[in-house]
Every structure is written in structure tokens, then in C-alpha cells.
Design a protein around this motif. Structure first.
Motif, short mmCIF file in Angstrom:
data_model
loop_
_atom_site.label_atom_id
_atom_site.label_comp_id
_atom_site.label_asym_id
_atom_site.label_seq_id
_atom_site.Cartn_x
_atom_site.Cartn_y
_atom_site.Cartn_z
N LEU A 134 0.84 -1.19 0.00
CA LEU A 134 0.00 0.00 0.00
C LEU A 134 0.87 1.24 0.00
N ASP A 135 0.42 2.26 -0.75
CA ASP A 135 1.20 3.48 -0.94
C ASP A 135 0.23 4.67 -0.95
N PHE A 136 0.78 5.85 -0.72
CA PHE A 136 0.03 7.11 -0.86
C PHE A 136 0.54 7.84 -2.09
N GLU A 137 -0.15 8.93 -2.46
CA GLU A 137 0.35 9.81 -3.52
C GLU A 137 -0.01 11.25 -3.17
N LEU A 138 0.98 12.11 -3.11
CA LEU A 138 0.81 13.51 -2.74
C LEU A 138 0.47 14.33 -3.98
N GLU A 139 -0.75 14.86 -4.01
CA GLU A 139 -1.22 15.61 -5.16
C GLU A 139 -2.09 16.79 -4.72
N VAL A 140 -2.37 17.67 -5.67
CA VAL A 140 -3.35 18.74 -5.52
C VAL A 140 -4.40 18.54 -6.59
N ALA A 141 -5.65 18.84 -6.27
CA ALA A 141 -6.73 18.73 -7.26
C ALA A 141 -7.37 20.08 -7.50
N VAL A 142 -7.81 20.29 -8.72
CA VAL A 142 -8.59 21.47 -9.08
C VAL A 142 -10.04 21.03 -9.25
N VAL A 143 -10.97 21.90 -8.87
CA VAL A 143 -12.40 21.64 -9.03
C VAL A 143 -12.94 22.61 -10.07
N VAL A 144 -13.67 22.07 -11.03
CA VAL A 144 -14.14 22.83 -12.19
C VAL A 144 -15.41 23.61 -11.84
N ARG A 157 -9.08 29.16 -17.57
CA ARG A 157 -8.87 29.91 -16.33
C ARG A 157 -10.21 30.27 -15.69
N ASP A 158 -11.21 30.55 -16.51
CA ASP A 158 -12.53 30.90 -15.99
C ASP A 158 -13.31 29.69 -15.51
N HIS A 159 -12.75 28.50 -15.67
CA HIS A 159 -13.42 27.27 -15.24
C HIS A 159 -12.78 26.67 -13.99
N VAL A 160 -11.93 27.45 -13.32
CA VAL A 160 -11.31 27.00 -12.07
C VAL A 160 -12.11 27.56 -10.90
N PHE A 161 -12.72 26.66 -10.13
CA PHE A 161 -13.47 27.08 -8.94
C PHE A 161 -12.58 27.09 -7.71
#
Length: 339
Positions: A134-144, A157-161
Motif C-alpha cells: 500500500l502506498d500514498f500519492e501527494l497531489e493537488v486537485a482542481v475543481v471545475v 482559467r474561468d473554469h477553475v473554482f
């Protein structure tokens, strides 16, 4: 603005979570419920102006609840989750001497993962049946926010919430087997994805944006209190706007869609370290392990690994039945199979 979803009653499901705006300094956060019928997903569709009005109403008219008194659910329940692989250093480590293929540089590749497997910022994560790596993954997510198709990066750019921390938990042994069939990661990623602790709206992080369009946010991963990974989001090879544009090519992105950055470099997951050293050190996660991921300007998630069901305790799915090939004109038995 920061938005969250939370539960207070034991056994409450994510579908029953309350939607709220988050106020207060780190370590002193409080939650103010949004007005009835207003959800974080709905605000992602309505846009930042509507989100600001909803946050103002909540702070004025709803009572405060301390974050320490609740369970944080995933900040929204998205219709789809795409996870990219945007950090060249991570890919270099994973492929080793083979080198990064030309195809990786041509476009920001992604896969779809399971919205039904989301877990909150402090939820336990069970080891999936049959896995011992088992492993983790360090990430960032964008919400549309807002629907779009065939977008340019400028239009995207106008679709980044907003943004949230994203942990793409990985069963490396299950993933390895399935990807030999040229599909996957599938069950190697299907069991858990952490989103949280909340969603931070795009305007909050603009001060971190560089001239190249990247957000220079510091990323850090700790396992059992030991830091194993450290990177900058700005080291990704594509911006989130470029990833949204690619995701919208020939199809649609919808409000609330989640797009992960992919694992950062410099220890963004254990498998990256294993590949560099040729050893399983640090060791795979086991029940009792705690993974803390921190993203500057957003916050931290901290999940404890717990035992899941043993493979022997889940229903058996048999291996493929090997049989001789039949032709379409062969006579069939009454049950429909060919003789």
C-alpha cells in the motif's frame, strides 16, 4: 473562501453531510452551515460570485461549529475524477533507466478513478483485499466551475473554482498485475482517494501564481511523523488550466469535476523512493501507519491505515476459463454454448 462538508452523528454517510463555509486561522477553524439547499457542488456550478454571497449569508446567520468537533467529509461529491501525471521528476523515478517516453511530453495524460471511493481528510483507509504494498500519492486537485468543451488554456482559467488536497492511494502490487494487461491502474487505485480537508476557492491562491501561470505551493508528505516527500506544485509540467483544456478536448468538463495533478516528485509516493533505491524502504504502509499530506495555502489531510478484509474472506472471482476457440457456425448446446 474555504468550503467543507461535515458530519456529526456516528454512522452518518457522506450523502448526509452538511455543507459549510470555513472561517478562522489554522488550528482554530470553525464551520458555518450554508443555507438549506445550498451545496458546495451547487456553488461550483454557480461560480465564485454566488459562493461569496453564500459564504457571507452563512457567517451572518448560522452558528459556528468547531472543526475539532466534527468529521470532515470530502468537500464535494463529484460526478467524475480525472487524475493526471504531470510531474516529470516523478515519472523519471518510476520508469528508471528506461527514460521518460516521448508520448508523455506530447500531452497531459490522465485516467479516471472512482468517485464512490472518496474518503475524508481524517478518515481511516482500509488495506484493499490481496494487497501488501500500500502506498500514498501527494497531489493537488482542481475543481471545475461551469461546463465547457474544447477549451483553450486561457478560457479554462474561468473554469477553475478551487483547489483541495488529493491523495491517490495505491495498491502497487494490484496495480502492477493489472497494468500487464495494458489496462489499469483499475483495482490498484479503486479503493480510496482522499479529498480535503476543504475546498479553497481560486481567488485565495492567486498570490501564489507565477508569471508562467503555475501556483508555487509547497507540498509535503509525512509517514508516521517522518517527512518522506517535499516538492513545489509549480514543478508540474502543465498548469491546471492546460489540464482542464486537454480534458475538455472532444468532450465536456462539468461543474464539480475533479482533476488531480498527479504525484509530485521528490518523494511524492513511496514507490518513487523504492524505484530510486531498489529497496522497500521506507516500507509499504500497513495497519497503524499514518500519512499526513500538507499543501501550502490549502491545509493538511491525515489518514490512518487500518486492516481491510482478507482476500480469503471476499467472494471468489475465478481466473479466466481457457477453452478452444469455436466458430460461429458450430452447433450449440441447449444452454447456448457451442459443442
Amino acid at each position: 473562501m474555504r468550503f467543507a462538508r461535515y458530519t456529526t452523528a456516528a454512522g452518518s454517510t457522506d450523502a448526509e453531510a452538511r455543507d459549510a463555509v470555513v472561517v478562522g486561522a489554522p488550528g482554530q477553524e470553525r464551520l458555518h452551515d450554508l443555507r438549506d439547499g445550498t451545496t458546495v457542488l451547487g456553488l461550483a456550478a454557480a461560480g465564485l460570485a454566488a459562493a461569496r454571497e453564500a459564504a457571507d449569508w452563512a457567517c451572518r446567520w448560522s452558528t459556528a461549529t468547531d472543526v475539532s468537533d466534527v468529521r470532515l467529509a470530502p468537500p464535494l461529491l463529484p460526478g467524475s475524477i480525472r487524475d493526471f501525471v504531470a510531474f516529470e521528476e516523478h515519472v523519471e523515478a518510476m520508469v528508471g533507466d528506461a527514460g521518460v517516453g516521448d508520448a508523455w511530453y506530447e500531452a497531459p495524460t490522465f485516467y479516471f478513478t472512482n468517485p464512490a471511493s472518496l474518503v475524508g481528510a481524517h478518515d481511516d483507509v482500509a488495506v484493499p483485499p490481496g494487497s501488501s504494498r500500500l502506498d500514498f500519492e501527494l497531489e493537488v486537485a482542481v475543481v471545475v466551475t461551469g461546463a465547457g468543451t474544447n477549451l483553450s488554456p486561457r478560457a479554462a482559467r474561468d473554469h477553475v473554482f478551487g483547489y483541495t488536497v488529493f491523495n491517490d492511494w495505491s495498491a502497487r502490487d494490484l496495480q502492477s498485475r493489472e497494468m500487464q494487461v495494458n489496462l489499469g491502474p483499475a483495482k490498484g487505485k479503486d479503493f480510496a482517494t482522499t479529498l480535503g480537508p476543504w475546498l479553497v476557492t481560486a481567488d485565495e491562491l492567486e498570490e501564489h501564481r507565477g508569471a508562467d501561470g503555475h501556483l508555487a505551493l509547497e507540498l509535503s508528505a509525512e509517514v508516521d511523523g517522518r517527512r518522506v516527500g517535499h516538492d513545489l506544485l509549480s514543478n508540474a509540467s502543465w498548469t491546471f488550466e492546460e489540464m482542464i483544456a486537454y480534458a475538455s478536448r472532444g468532450t465536456w468538463v462539468r461543474p464539480g469535476d475533479v482533476l488531480g495533478s498527479g504525484t509530485c516528485g521528490n518523494g511524492g509516493c513511496l514507490a518513487e523512493i523504492w524505484s530510486r533505491t531498489g529497496t522497500l524502504e521506507p516500507p509499504p504502509l500497513t495497519p497503524g501507519s499514518t500519512v499526513r499530506l500538507t499543501v501550502e495555502g490549502i491545509g493538511a489531510t491525515e489518514n490512518r491505515v487500518v486492516a481491510g478484509p482478507a482476500l480469503a474472506d471476499v467472494p471468489v472471482v475465478p481466473p479466466a476459463r481457457r477453452r478452444a476457440r469455436a466458430t460461429v457456425d458450430e452447433p450449440r448446446t441447449p444452454g447456448g454454448s457451442r459443442r
